[in-house]
Design a protein around this motif. Sequence first.
Motif, PDB file in Angstrom:
ATOM      1  N   GLY A 150       0.793  -1.226   0.000  1.00 27.25           N
ATOM      2  CA  GLY A 150       0.000   0.000   0.000  1.00 27.25           C
ATOM      3  C   GLY A 150       0.818   1.265   0.000  1.00 27.25           C
ATOM      4  N   PHE A 151       2.063   1.190  -0.484  1.00 27.12           N
ATOM      5  CA  PHE A 151       2.974   2.341  -0.528  1.00 27.12           C
ATOM      6  C   PHE A 151       3.263   2.890   0.863  1.00 27.12           C
ATOM      7  N   LEU A 152       3.264   2.007   1.849  1.00 26.84           N
ATOM      8  CA  LEU A 152       3.563   2.463   3.210  1.00 26.84           C
ATOM      9  C   LEU A 152       4.996   2.989   3.257  1.00 26.84           C
ATOM     10  N   PRO A 153       5.202   4.148   3.872  1.00 34.16           N
ATOM     11  CA  PRO A 153       6.562   4.703   3.978  1.00 34.16           C
ATOM     12  C   PRO A 153       7.461   3.771   4.775  1.00 34.16           C
ATOM     13  N   ASP A 154       8.740   3.797   4.458  1.00 33.20           N
ATOM     14  CA  ASP A 154       9.713   3.000   5.192  1.00 33.20           C
ATOM     15  C   ASP A 154      10.706   3.945   5.848  1.00 33.20           C
ATOM     16  N   THR A 155      11.252   3.520   6.956  1.00 33.98           N
ATOM     17  CA  THR A 155      12.253   4.319   7.652  1.00 33.98           C
ATOM     18  C   THR A 155      13.487   3.469   7.894  1.00 33.98           C
ATOM     19  N   GLY A 156      14.602   4.130   8.103  1.00 30.18           N
ATOM     20  CA  GLY A 156      15.827   3.392   8.370  1.00 30.18           C
ATOM     21  C   GLY A 156      17.030   4.069   7.753  1.00 30.18           C
ATOM     22  N   LYS A 157      18.144   3.361   7.775  1.00 31.55           N
ATOM     23  CA  LYS A 157      19.407   3.903   7.289  1.00 31.55           C
ATOM     24  C   LYS A 157      19.620   3.560   5.824  1.00 31.55           C
ATOM     25  N   LEU A 158      20.154   4.519   5.084  1.00 32.75           N
ATOM     26  CA  LEU A 158      20.575   4.268   3.708  1.00 32.75           C
ATOM     27  C   LEU A 158      21.927   3.555   3.783  1.00 32.75           C
ATOM     28  N   VAL A 159      21.850   2.237   3.946  1.00 31.61           N
ATOM     29  CA  VAL A 159      23.063   1.443   4.120  1.00 31.61           C
ATOM     30  C   VAL A 159      23.963   1.572   2.898  1.00 31.61           C
ATOM     31  N   TYR A 160      23.339   1.564   1.737  1.00 32.06           N
ATOM     32  CA  TYR A 160      24.095   1.682   0.479  1.00 32.06           C
ATOM     33  C   TYR A 160      23.294   2.548  -0.481  1.00 32.06           C
ATOM     34  N   MET A 161      23.951   3.511  -1.096  1.00 28.61           N
ATOM     35  CA  MET A 161      23.273   4.378  -2.057  1.00 28.61           C
ATOM     36  C   MET A 161      24.250   4.737  -3.170  1.00 28.61           C
ATOM     37  N   SER A 162      23.895   4.335  -4.371  1.00 28.54           N
ATOM     38  CA  SER A 162      24.697   4.635  -5.554  1.00 28.54           C
ATOM     39  C   SER A 162      23.769   5.219  -6.606  1.00 28.54           C
ATOM     40  N   THR A 163      24.098   6.404  -7.119  1.00 27.50           N
ATOM     41  CA  THR A 163      23.228   7.083  -8.077  1.00 27.50           C
ATOM     42  C   THR A 163      23.827   7.053  -9.478  1.00 27.50           C
ATOM     43  N   PRO A 164      23.003   7.245 -10.506  1.00 28.33           N
ATOM     44  CA  PRO A 164      23.519   7.274 -11.882  1.00 28.33           C
ATOM     45  C   PRO A 164      24.512   8.420 -12.074  1.00 28.33           C
ATOM     46  N   LYS A 165      25.400   8.240 -13.028  1.00 29.39           N
ATOM     47  CA  LYS A 165      26.355   9.301 -13.357  1.00 29.39           C
ATOM     48  C   LYS A 165      25.596  10.465 -13.981  1.00 29.39           C
ATOM     49  N   THR A 166      25.836  11.667 -13.470  1.00 30.88           N
ATOM     50  CA  THR A 166      25.110  12.834 -13.970  1.00 30.88           C
ATOM     51  C   THR A 166      25.802  13.443 -15.191  1.00 30.88           C
ATOM     52  N   SER A 167      25.006  14.160 -15.982  1.00 34.05           N
ATOM     53  CA  SER A 167      25.500  14.819 -17.190  1.00 34.05           C
ATOM     54  C   SER A 167      24.543  15.948 -17.522  1.00 34.05           C
ATOM     55  N   SER A 168      24.689  16.540 -18.688  1.00 36.17           N
ATOM     56  CA  SER A 168      23.771  17.603 -19.094  1.00 36.17           C
ATOM     57  C   SER A 168      22.365  17.060 -19.309  1.00 36.17           C
ATOM     58  N   ASP A 169      22.233  15.749 -19.510  1.00 30.41           N
ATOM     59  CA  ASP A 169      20.925  15.135 -19.740  1.00 30.41           C
ATOM     60  C   ASP A 169      20.451  14.266 -18.583  1.00 30.41           C
ATOM     61  N   VAL A 170      21.236  14.155 -17.535  1.00 32.53           N
ATOM     62  CA  VAL A 170      20.842  13.352 -16.367  1.00 32.53           C
ATOM     63  C   VAL A 170      21.145  14.153 -15.101  1.00 32.53           C
ATOM     64  N   ARG A 171      20.119  14.403 -14.300  1.00 35.27           N
ATOM     65  CA  ARG A 171      20.277  15.111 -13.031  1.00 35.27           C
ATOM     66  C   ARG A 171      19.768  14.236 -11.889  1.00 35.27           C
ATOM     67  N   VAL A 172      20.472  14.289 -10.777  1.00 38.49           N
ATOM     68  CA  VAL A 172      20.005  13.642  -9.552  1.00 38.49           C
ATOM     69  C   VAL A 172      19.991  14.709  -8.472  1.00 38.49           C
ATOM     70  N   GLU A 173      18.820  14.969  -7.919  1.00 39.79           N
ATOM     71  CA  GLU A 173      18.694  15.979  -6.869  1.00 39.79           C
ATOM     72  C   GLU A 173      18.276  15.282  -5.576  1.00 39.79           C
ATOM     73  N   THR A 174      19.104  15.424  -4.557  1.00 36.22           N
ATOM     74  CA  THR A 174      18.846  14.744  -3.295  1.00 36.22           C
ATOM     75  C   THR A 174      19.378  15.574  -2.147  1.00 36.22           C
ATOM     76  N   GLY A 175      18.881  15.282  -0.960  1.00 37.55           N
ATOM     77  CA  GLY A 175      19.371  15.960   0.236  1.00 37.55           C
ATOM     78  C   GLY A 175      19.957  14.981   1.224  1.00 37.55           C
TER      79      GLY A 175
END
Length: 723
Positions: free
Chosen positions: A379-404
């Motif tokens: 049911g799309f229940l939110p999850d909480t916890g630690k971001l144990v591992y996080m790898s994002t795509p390589k950014t370029s003029s055509d790919v943006r990743v916005e995160t906090g």
Amino acid sequence: MFLNKITKLKLLPSQRRFLPCQHLAFYSIEVNNPLFDKILIANRGEIACRIIQTTKKLGIKTVAVYSEADRKALHADEAYYIGPAPSALSYLNKEKILQVAQLTGAKGIHPGYGFLSENADFAEILEKNSISFIGPPSSAIRSMGSKSKSKEIMETANVPVVPGYHGANQDPEFLKKMAKQIGYPVLIKAVLGGGGKGMRVVNDDTEFFEKLEGAKREAMKSFSDDIVLIEKYIVDPRHVEVQVFADKLGNAVYLYERDCSIQRRHQKILEESPAPHLSENTRKILGEKAVAAAKAVNYVGAGTVEFIMDSKTQEFYFMEMNTRLQVEHPVTEMVTGTDLVEWQLEVAAGNKLPLNQNEIRKNGHAFEARIYAEDPKNGFLPDTGKLVYMSTPKTSSDVRVETGVRQGDDITLNYDPMIAKLIVHGKDRHTALRLLGVSLDNFKISGLQTNIDFLRKIISIPDLADGKVETGFISKHEKTLFETNVKVPRKSIIQGAFGVYYKHILQNNNNNFAKNSKTYNPWLVKDSFRLWDVSLPNYCVTIKLEEELYKIDFLPKMYQPGHFEVNFSKSSDKSIVDTSDLIVLEIDATNSSDLEGTKIHLKAEVDKCMLTSNIVLLNDSLTIFDNSGKVGMSVIDKNSEIIESFGPKNDEGSIRAPMSSNIVQVLVKPGQDVDVGTHLVIVEAMKMEHVIKSPKKGVIQSVKFKVGDLVAQGQELVSFTQE
């Protein structure tokens, strides 16, 4: 030499004295006011980081604020504590934020979106204290903040509106009468609502009062106002919105439209620009009506006029105006080549819009996918916890990743569960969609549930590729999107099991393994162990995936470094043992206390198929990222005790909290009879309410918590005796 036409000359105030007086008659002088030297960002997370990105580019100093929950978050160079985690005591604390602005000498405050971004009182307080609100005037916020008043203004401005009741009479019986008069299905919506909060779809008379009560309660909690309106709910609608911008000099433009129809719980998860299958005439009329809406309230700054559109006829109706920058503004930036935060700063300084309407061009196509910490299958229940591992795509003029956030950060129940936004741009819609797919493949998160795989499924559906989108898209394709019998390839299970094997080797055979060393090199270790030697032990790993147990035996091949014979069997069919060949070509490991686990990069060949994967091992569970997507598994320890990796489940006779949350309402009491589907408890997590229902027929024995209590995931809420 004499000028034969009027020429615009942009001058800084300090430059005007150098212009000869006799030439003033030939020039239309346009003064370019300097931007603020320093601003405060009254927000957190991804949008705060996004604003800082532009201010750094422009050389503007920024001040950030943070709550107790965000002490370790990404901030500006100068950041100030403003209170406890609850937003009412921190990010909604107008007085505290004003004090920080005055203390630091910030001349403007950017509210981002959410929190105080559409708070007219806050805008007025800043004005009285000679601090610029980087947003619209308070009068425009008030006019558009009330859904009923905004509808009246739109009707006067000749902007089409959805049929409905927007009056002050809030008597439940009267509202029910209005709903019947409008004709079911209807939508109950909080007049000060947004983001799906205080909103309920009602299909008939029998559920009206229950839905009305839920909408009002959620509205009061989110907006301190429970007034609602009733309007016709359009079947198979599209959600199309127009980005508008206006300056203080009376100029207003539109920067084309976005389609935000792919939603869950009335909240957007996939947006694109331009909207597919829209005629150029409709596109032009949409933009012009949006500008008319902005001008009707003397709007200033960035705003979004939202329309609901009939997917068959392309008839559209005004829904609401968001008097702020939108979460999905990057797709507009991608197709128009603009920086909308920079536009906001220019307009707030009193300057003219950077472009006129005829100078704004759309180029190609862009998508934005919102990455959430949530479980789509539950049911799309939110999850909480630690971001144990996080790898994002390589950014370029055509790919943006916005995160906090970054690897190692916690996702808490205090705020919205969005982790990041992935934005891609292509020369056309199909190119952008392909790039989105590849980028989602390269977005890897472990430690909590996310919607990444769910987004991958969405964009693989032919209707999405064909641009056949509407707000009921997810429910329409529910069978495909929530398919539970998804077969995980055997080679993926083997790779994950080998990660466990490798970790076992490191822990038990190499005490000199350096914690900070990225690559394990056994030849540099002065002991008797040699990787791929004939002395390498056979090893068995047992994996639990869903309800199936898999037994994987690794048998090193004598004198063939990196070669293994793998015997693969499963509990449901013990008589069949499949044999595979595994050749390990490259393996790197990071064993860090910061990760609370081990991360392994593996390049191997399984049955003559080359594979590259990342494996994250955490306690007795593992997550593997390979070309099959993300797969979570449990590892059975030496005593064959099964460790659940996806949270506690409801045992017989008890109901447990599906997530960390607050108790909003307790709907049952001891001794009460309940049936299947009876509402037991309503909990709130990350600004959304969730109803816990009875899975069985029985009698309530005890209720463990009261309204206002905070519960952790897995805690027992209600116990009952089954019939």
